[in-house]
Write an enzyme that holds these catalytic residues in place. Structure first.
Site, PDB file in Angstrom:
ATOM      1  CB  SER A 141      -0.850  -0.023   1.272  1.00 55.16           C
ATOM      2  OG  SER A 141      -1.383   1.247   1.573  1.00 55.16           O
ATOM      3  CE1 TYR A 154      -4.430  -1.823   4.953  1.00 55.09           C
ATOM      4  CE2 TYR A 154      -3.416   0.255   4.290  1.00 55.09           C
ATOM      5  CZ  TYR A 154      -4.014  -0.951   3.957  1.00 55.09           C
ATOM      6  OH  TYR A 154      -4.186  -1.287   2.625  1.00 55.09           O
TER       7      TYR A 154
HETATM    8  P1  NAI Z   1     -11.545  -5.848  -1.020  1.00 59.30           P
HETATM    9  O1  NAI Z   1     -12.193  -5.722   0.302  1.00 59.30           O
HETATM   10  O2  NAI Z   1     -12.325  -5.476  -2.245  1.00 59.30           O
HETATM   11  O3  NAI Z   1     -10.966  -7.305  -1.229  1.00 59.30           O
HETATM   12  C1  NAI Z   1     -10.249  -7.969  -0.236  1.00 59.30           C
HETATM   13  C2  NAI Z   1     -10.503  -9.457  -0.389  1.00 59.30           C
HETATM   14  O4  NAI Z   1      -9.687 -10.127   0.575  1.00 59.30           O
HETATM   15  C3  NAI Z   1     -11.953  -9.843  -0.103  1.00 59.30           C
HETATM   16  O5  NAI Z   1     -12.436 -10.701  -1.114  1.00 59.30           O
HETATM   17  C4  NAI Z   1     -11.877 -10.553   1.242  1.00 59.30           C
HETATM   18  O6  NAI Z   1     -12.863 -11.570   1.403  1.00 59.30           O
HETATM   19  C5  NAI Z   1     -10.474 -11.120   1.189  1.00 59.30           C
HETATM   20  N1  NAI Z   1      -9.948 -11.436   2.506  1.00 59.30           N
HETATM   21  C6  NAI Z   1      -9.981 -10.660   3.613  1.00 59.30           C
HETATM   22  N2  NAI Z   1      -9.427 -11.310   4.652  1.00 59.30           N
HETATM   23  C7  NAI Z   1      -9.030 -12.520   4.176  1.00 59.30           C
HETATM   24  C8  NAI Z   1      -8.403 -13.646   4.752  1.00 59.30           C
HETATM   25  N3  NAI Z   1      -8.083 -13.677   6.057  1.00 59.30           N
HETATM   26  N4  NAI Z   1      -8.130 -14.712   3.969  1.00 59.30           N
HETATM   27  C9  NAI Z   1      -8.463 -14.707   2.658  1.00 59.30           C
HETATM   28  N5  NAI Z   1      -9.087 -13.670   2.050  1.00 59.30           N
HETATM   29  C10 NAI Z   1      -9.359 -12.593   2.811  1.00 59.30           C
HETATM   30  O7  NAI Z   1     -10.226  -4.940  -0.893  1.00 59.30           O
HETATM   31  P2  NAI Z   1      -9.120  -4.474  -1.932  1.00 59.30           P
HETATM   32  O8  NAI Z   1      -9.096  -3.011  -1.892  1.00 59.30           O
HETATM   33  O9  NAI Z   1      -9.266  -5.168  -3.221  1.00 59.30           O
HETATM   34  O10 NAI Z   1      -7.821  -4.987  -1.176  1.00 59.30           O
HETATM   35  C11 NAI Z   1      -6.876  -5.875  -1.739  1.00 59.30           C
HETATM   36  C12 NAI Z   1      -5.506  -5.534  -1.201  1.00 59.30           C
HETATM   37  O11 NAI Z   1      -5.146  -4.230  -1.644  1.00 59.30           O
HETATM   38  C13 NAI Z   1      -5.397  -5.509   0.312  1.00 59.30           C
HETATM   39  O12 NAI Z   1      -4.166  -6.103   0.713  1.00 59.30           O
HETATM   40  C14 NAI Z   1      -5.389  -4.030   0.634  1.00 59.30           C
HETATM   41  O13 NAI Z   1      -4.751  -3.729   1.848  1.00 59.30           O
HETATM   42  C15 NAI Z   1      -4.644  -3.484  -0.555  1.00 59.30           C
HETATM   43  N6  NAI Z   1      -4.822  -2.066  -0.817  1.00 59.30           N
HETATM   44  C16 NAI Z   1      -6.051  -1.543  -1.085  1.00 59.30           C
HETATM   45  C17 NAI Z   1      -6.198  -0.185  -1.314  1.00 59.30           C
HETATM   46  C18 NAI Z   1      -7.530   0.461  -1.575  1.00 59.30           C
HETATM   47  O14 NAI Z   1      -7.621   1.700  -1.528  1.00 59.30           O
HETATM   48  N7  NAI Z   1      -8.578  -0.308  -1.885  1.00 59.30           N
HETATM   49  C19 NAI Z   1      -5.029   0.710  -1.302  1.00 59.30           C
HETATM   50  C20 NAI Z   1      -3.776   0.062  -1.032  1.00 59.30           C
HETATM   51  C21 NAI Z   1      -3.698  -1.284  -0.801  1.00 59.30           C
END
Ligand code: NAI
Length: 253
Positions: A141, A154
């Protein structure tokens, strides 16, 4: 950037960046192993990919469960050989000052964001090193390189992801394995919605955030997926230990 005959396992692929990454890898011809703790959501993504002609399968996986991660990786490697691991699953937490953040919240964030990535690398590295090739892409991130106020847990977790990746690049490089981190800025996903939900006026907060970015908008998940795809591909064959910032220029001004 074709990935025919390559097998990629993506965590947290039911939603957001993980889902877009699964779609981009499938478009490039990879066999996609969709994993997520969300069984219905992950199954639906794998079904959609298969309906579009891709080779895709779903494995329900909570990344905090190291044994389960090993079992899935072992099975995938035995069946196909694991070429790419994308440790994307992650979680956030409501904004709060460090002194107001409960230990349980800190531990939860570290369990998913740090130990989850560790577990994936722990499971995949022996196979990749044995075969003398492989690429790991961890999703960090902007909080990997910046300290965000009221996001100490975070920031702690995502900083760890970046440096863990560097250590893996140094350790596994001699075996032909590359490891990189992608560091996205705010990206339009469910996680961002949750983050904004804590604001008095979420839509105004989103617009104010976008205004701070030189490109005057937030990232789309597909744009982060493209960076992940690049780092996983042969086009990045001499890129390792890198943190690729995908933030529309936010952190440079
Ligand atoms: P999202 O909430 O759309 O997707 C996250 C996915 O991870 C979900 O499908 C959820 O069920 C799954 N998940 C959560 N905990 C889990 C676990 N213990 N085991 C397996 N799956 C699990 O979120 P997003 O934004 O797509 O996030 C993806 C990555 O990107 C994360 O690592 C997040 O920290 C990172 N990120 C996101 C940003 C944003 O602004 N959306 C910015 C920077 C990084």
């Amino acid at each position: 950037m074709r990935l025919e005959n390559e097998t990629a396992l993506i965590t947290g692929a039911a939603s957001g960046i993980g889902r877009s990454t699964a779609e981009r890898f499938a478009e490039e011809g990879a066999r996609v192993i969709v994993t997520d703790v969300d069984g219905d959501g992950g199954e639906a993504v794998a079904d959609d990919l298969a309906a579009d002609g891709a080779e895709a399968e779903f494995h329900e996986l909570d990344v905090t469960d190291g044994e389960a991660f090993h079992a899935v990786v072992d099975a995938v490697d035995e069946s196909y050989g694991l070429d790419v691991l994308v440790n994307n699953a992650g979680t956030g937490h409501p904004s709060s000052r460090l002194e107001d953040t409960a230990d349980s919240m800190r531990d939860f964030v570290i369990d998913v964001n740090v130990k989850g990535v560790w577990n994936g690398c722990h499971a995949a590295l022996p196979h990749m090193k044995d075969r003398g090739e492989g690429a790991i892409v961890n999703v960090g991130s902007l909080a990997s390189i910046l300290g965000l106020p009221k996001q100490a847990a975070y920031s702690l977790s995502k900083g760890a992801v970046l440096n863990l990746t560097r250590a893996i690049a140094a350790e596994a490089g001699p075996y032909g394995v590359r490891a990189n981190t992608v560091c996205p800025g705010f990206t339009d996903t469910a996680l961002l919605e949750q983050y904004l939900a804590g604001r008095d006026d979420p839509e105004a907060a989103r617009e104010a955030m976008a205004e701070e970015y030189p490109l005057k908008r937030l990232a789309e998940p597909e744009e982060v997926a493209d960076a992940i795809l690049f780092l996983a591909s042969d086009e990045a064959s001499f890129v390792s230990g890198h943190g690729l910032v995908v933030d529309g220029g936010f952190s440079t001004c």
